[in-house]
Every structure is written in C-alpha cells, then in structure tokens.
Motif scaffolding. Sequence first.
Motif, PDB file in Angstrom:
ATOM      1  N   SER A 186     -13.670  17.525  -1.464  1.00 19.91           N
ATOM      2  CA  SER A 186     -13.873  16.327  -0.654  1.00 19.91           C
ATOM      3  C   SER A 186     -12.772  15.290  -0.856  1.00 19.91           C
ATOM      4  O   SER A 186     -12.595  14.407  -0.020  1.00 19.91           O
ATOM      5  CB  SER A 186     -15.245  15.710  -0.924  1.00 19.91           C
ATOM      6  N   LYS A 187     -12.005  15.393  -1.948  1.00 15.14           N
ATOM      7  CA  LYS A 187     -10.902  14.465  -2.207  1.00 15.14           C
ATOM      8  C   LYS A 187      -9.569  14.965  -1.650  1.00 15.14           C
ATOM      9  O   LYS A 187      -8.604  14.216  -1.597  1.00 15.14           O
ATOM     10  CB  LYS A 187     -10.748  14.243  -3.712  1.00 15.14           C
ATOM     11  N   LYS A 188      -9.512  16.229  -1.249  1.00 21.37           N
ATOM     12  CA  LYS A 188      -8.246  16.828  -0.815  1.00 21.37           C
ATOM     13  C   LYS A 188      -7.788  16.286   0.533  1.00 21.37           C
ATOM     14  O   LYS A 188      -8.582  15.882   1.374  1.00 21.37           O
ATOM     15  CB  LYS A 188      -8.365  18.348  -0.714  1.00 21.37           C
ATOM     16  N   MET A 189      -6.482  16.319   0.694  1.00 22.61           N
ATOM     17  CA  MET A 189      -5.825  15.964   1.944  1.00 22.61           C
ATOM     18  C   MET A 189      -5.136  17.230   2.450  1.00 22.61           C
ATOM     19  O   MET A 189      -4.961  18.187   1.695  1.00 22.61           O
ATOM     20  CB  MET A 189      -4.783  14.864   1.715  1.00 22.61           C
ATOM     21  N   ILE A 190      -4.740  17.214   3.731  1.00 20.75           N
ATOM     22  CA  ILE A 190      -3.988  18.344   4.276  1.00 20.75           C
ATOM     23  C   ILE A 190      -2.776  17.800   5.012  1.00 20.75           C
ATOM     24  O   ILE A 190      -2.850  16.766   5.685  1.00 20.75           O
ATOM     25  CB  ILE A 190      -4.852  19.232   5.196  1.00 20.75           C
ATOM     26  N   CYS A 191      -1.661  18.486   4.858  1.00 21.18           N
ATOM     27  CA  CYS A 191      -0.427  18.101   5.544  1.00 21.18           C
ATOM     28  C   CYS A 191      -0.490  18.658   6.967  1.00 21.18           C
ATOM     29  O   CYS A 191      -0.779  19.841   7.163  1.00 21.18           O
ATOM     30  CB  CYS A 191       0.779  18.669   4.811  1.00 21.18           C
ATOM     31  N   LEU A 192      -0.232  17.818   7.941  1.00 19.41           N
ATOM     32  CA  LEU A 192      -0.260  18.258   9.334  1.00 19.41           C
ATOM     33  C   LEU A 192       1.039  18.956   9.727  1.00 19.41           C
ATOM     34  O   LEU A 192       1.101  19.572  10.799  1.00 19.41           O
ATOM     35  CB  LEU A 192      -0.539  17.070  10.266  1.00 19.41           C
ATOM     36  N   GLN A 193       2.037  18.937   8.868  1.00 15.61           N
ATOM     37  CA  GLN A 193       3.307  19.638   9.118  1.00 15.61           C
ATOM     38  C   GLN A 193       3.242  21.081   8.589  1.00 15.61           C
ATOM     39  O   GLN A 193       3.480  22.011   9.329  1.00 15.61           O
ATOM     40  CB  GLN A 193       4.484  18.896   8.463  1.00 15.61           C
ATOM     41  N   CYS A 194       2.965  21.215   7.306  1.00 18.32           N
ATOM     42  CA  CYS A 194       2.983  22.557   6.694  1.00 18.32           C
ATOM     43  C   CYS A 194       1.576  23.138   6.508  1.00 18.32           C
ATOM     44  O   CYS A 194       1.431  24.270   6.046  1.00 18.32           O
ATOM     45  CB  CYS A 194       3.720  22.531   5.357  1.00 18.32           C
ATOM     46  N   THR A 195       0.548  22.389   6.850  1.00 21.49           N
ATOM     47  CA  THR A 195      -0.877  22.765   6.762  1.00 21.49           C
ATOM     48  C   THR A 195      -1.288  23.248   5.371  1.00 21.49           C
ATOM     49  O   THR A 195      -2.113  24.146   5.233  1.00 21.49           O
ATOM     50  CB  THR A 195      -1.289  23.803   7.833  1.00 21.49           C
ATOM     51  N   LYS A 196      -0.737  22.649   4.348  1.00 26.43           N
ATOM     52  CA  LYS A 196      -1.120  22.984   2.966  1.00 26.43           C
ATOM     53  C   LYS A 196      -2.027  21.881   2.425  1.00 26.43           C
ATOM     54  O   LYS A 196      -1.671  20.715   2.454  1.00 26.43           O
ATOM     55  CB  LYS A 196       0.111  23.095   2.054  1.00 26.43           C
ATOM     56  N   PRO A 197      -3.217  22.245   1.945  1.00 27.87           N
ATOM     57  CA  PRO A 197      -4.083  21.245   1.322  1.00 27.87           C
ATOM     58  C   PRO A 197      -3.566  20.845  -0.055  1.00 27.87           C
ATOM     59  O   PRO A 197      -2.943  21.655  -0.746  1.00 27.87           O
ATOM     60  CB  PRO A 197      -5.440  21.936   1.221  1.00 27.87           C
ATOM     61  N   PHE A 198      -3.822  19.604  -0.439  1.00 28.27           N
ATOM     62  CA  PHE A 198      -3.369  19.114  -1.743  1.00 28.27           C
ATOM     63  C   PHE A 198      -4.245  17.958  -2.187  1.00 28.27           C
ATOM     64  O   PHE A 198      -4.904  17.315  -1.388  1.00 28.27           O
ATOM     65  CB  PHE A 198      -1.894  18.687  -1.699  1.00 28.27           C
ATOM     66  N   LEU A 199      -4.222  17.723  -3.504  1.00 26.10           N
ATOM     67  CA  LEU A 199      -4.902  16.554  -4.063  1.00 26.10           C
ATOM     68  C   LEU A 199      -3.887  15.420  -4.149  1.00 26.10           C
ATOM     69  O   LEU A 199      -2.797  15.615  -4.658  1.00 26.10           O
ATOM     70  CB  LEU A 199      -5.446  16.860  -5.460  1.00 26.10           C
ATOM     71  N   PRO A 200      -4.233  14.253  -3.630  1.00 26.44           N
ATOM     72  CA  PRO A 200      -3.285  13.124  -3.688  1.00 26.44           C
ATOM     73  C   PRO A 200      -3.107  12.602  -5.106  1.00 26.44           C
ATOM     74  O   PRO A 200      -3.875  12.814  -5.972  1.00 26.44           O
ATOM     75  CB  PRO A 200      -3.914  12.068  -2.795  1.00 26.44           C
ATOM     76  N   MET A 253       0.835  -1.176   0.000  1.00 26.62           N
ATOM     77  CA  MET A 253       0.000   0.000   0.000  1.00 26.62           C
ATOM     78  C   MET A 253       0.882   1.242   0.000  1.00 26.62           C
ATOM     79  O   MET A 253       1.817   1.365   0.778  1.00 26.62           O
ATOM     80  CB  MET A 253      -0.902  -0.016   1.241  1.00 26.62           C
ATOM     81  N   ALA A 254       0.604   2.174  -0.879  1.00 26.40           N
ATOM     82  CA  ALA A 254       1.395   3.394  -0.992  1.00 26.40           C
ATOM     83  C   ALA A 254       1.057   4.350   0.149  1.00 26.40           C
ATOM     84  O   ALA A 254      -0.099   4.484   0.539  1.00 26.40           O
ATOM     85  CB  ALA A 254       1.120   4.062  -2.326  1.00 26.40           C
ATOM     86  N   GLN A 264       3.964  19.371  -0.975  1.00 24.22           N
ATOM     87  CA  GLN A 264       4.763  20.568  -0.694  1.00 24.22           C
ATOM     88  C   GLN A 264       6.060  20.228   0.048  1.00 24.22           C
ATOM     89  O   GLN A 264       7.133  20.612  -0.368  1.00 24.22           O
ATOM     90  CB  GLN A 264       3.957  21.572   0.155  1.00 24.22           C
ATOM     91  N   CYS A 265       5.928  19.510   1.182  1.00 22.12           N
ATOM     92  CA  CYS A 265       7.100  19.269   2.032  1.00 22.12           C
ATOM     93  C   CYS A 265       7.522  17.801   2.093  1.00 22.12           C
ATOM     94  O   CYS A 265       8.559  17.478   2.658  1.00 22.12           O
ATOM     95  CB  CYS A 265       6.852  19.800   3.440  1.00 22.12           C
ATOM     96  N   GLY A 266       6.712  16.886   1.568  1.00 19.04           N
ATOM     97  CA  GLY A 266       7.061  15.471   1.560  1.00 19.04           C
ATOM     98  C   GLY A 266       6.703  14.715   2.827  1.00 19.04           C
ATOM     99  O   GLY A 266       6.971  13.525   2.943  1.00 19.04           O
ATOM    100  N   SER A 267       6.093  15.367   3.786  1.00 23.30           N
ATOM    101  CA  SER A 267       5.712  14.719   5.035  1.00 23.30           C
ATOM    102  C   SER A 267       4.657  13.640   4.785  1.00 23.30           C
ATOM    103  O   SER A 267       3.824  13.755   3.892  1.00 23.30           O
ATOM    104  CB  SER A 267       5.152  15.754   6.015  1.00 23.30           C
ATOM    105  N   THR A 268       4.695  12.594   5.607  1.00 21.78           N
ATOM    106  CA  THR A 268       3.693  11.530   5.507  1.00 21.78           C
ATOM    107  C   THR A 268       2.580  11.728   6.538  1.00 21.78           C
ATOM    108  O   THR A 268       1.680  10.904   6.626  1.00 21.78           O
ATOM    109  CB  THR A 268       4.346  10.152   5.711  1.00 21.78           C
TER     110      THR A 268
END
Length: 109
Positions: free
Chosen positions: A95-109, A1-2, A8-12
């Motif tokens: 509704s498909k977007k994710m958010i990084c808990l490190q840099c708080t930038k929303p993104f589409l996976p 599983m990926a 933005q920052c590469g955080s998981t």
Amino acid sequence: MAVLQCTQCGSTQVQSLELYVATMDPGSALKKGLAQPAEEKAALVGPLLVAGFGVALLASGVILLGLLVTVGGAVWGARERGKEQTSQRRREEWSKKMICLQCTKPFLP
C-alpha cells in the motif's frame, strides 16, 4: 516539497501503485502481477486441538508423548500466526509502493 522520483529510471512521473492497479482493466495480466498480496488468516483451530490433546495426554500420565504433542501444537500455532503477520506486513508495504509511469516498475519511496 520533495518530488518523488523512480528509483530505476529517475522519472518524476510516478503514481500510487494502489491507484494504478485500481484503474486497470479487470482482466489485465499486468493487474494480476501487480495486485495487492492476498490476506492470509491464521488457522488456529488445528494447532489448538493438537495442543489440547497433548495436555490431555499429560493429564493421563503419558508425559513424554504429551509434551511432544503439546509442543508440536504450540509450534504449529506459532508458525500459522507468523504467516498471518508476514501477510499483513506485505500488504502494508504494497500500500506504500509507487509505480513509475515511464518504466512501469513498482518501488518504495
């Protein structure tokens, strides 16, 4: 599983934007900026009335003005419908977007 990574920052450490916003304080300024886009409904009564008036003009023999008014009502109605469809696409994308808990930038996976 990926494993999902921030673009933005590469955080998981990422989370669903919808869940992130749902757990925020209601009065938070950040919540207002990240909230789901408002739903827009097409207002078709006006365009239908204008197009109907154009058809009535056509029926009464005022051809050029009747055509102009009818086409104007149809174009107005198409634009209203387009706004509604664009709003729906934005809401689905959100509704498909994710958010990084490190840099708080929303993104589409």
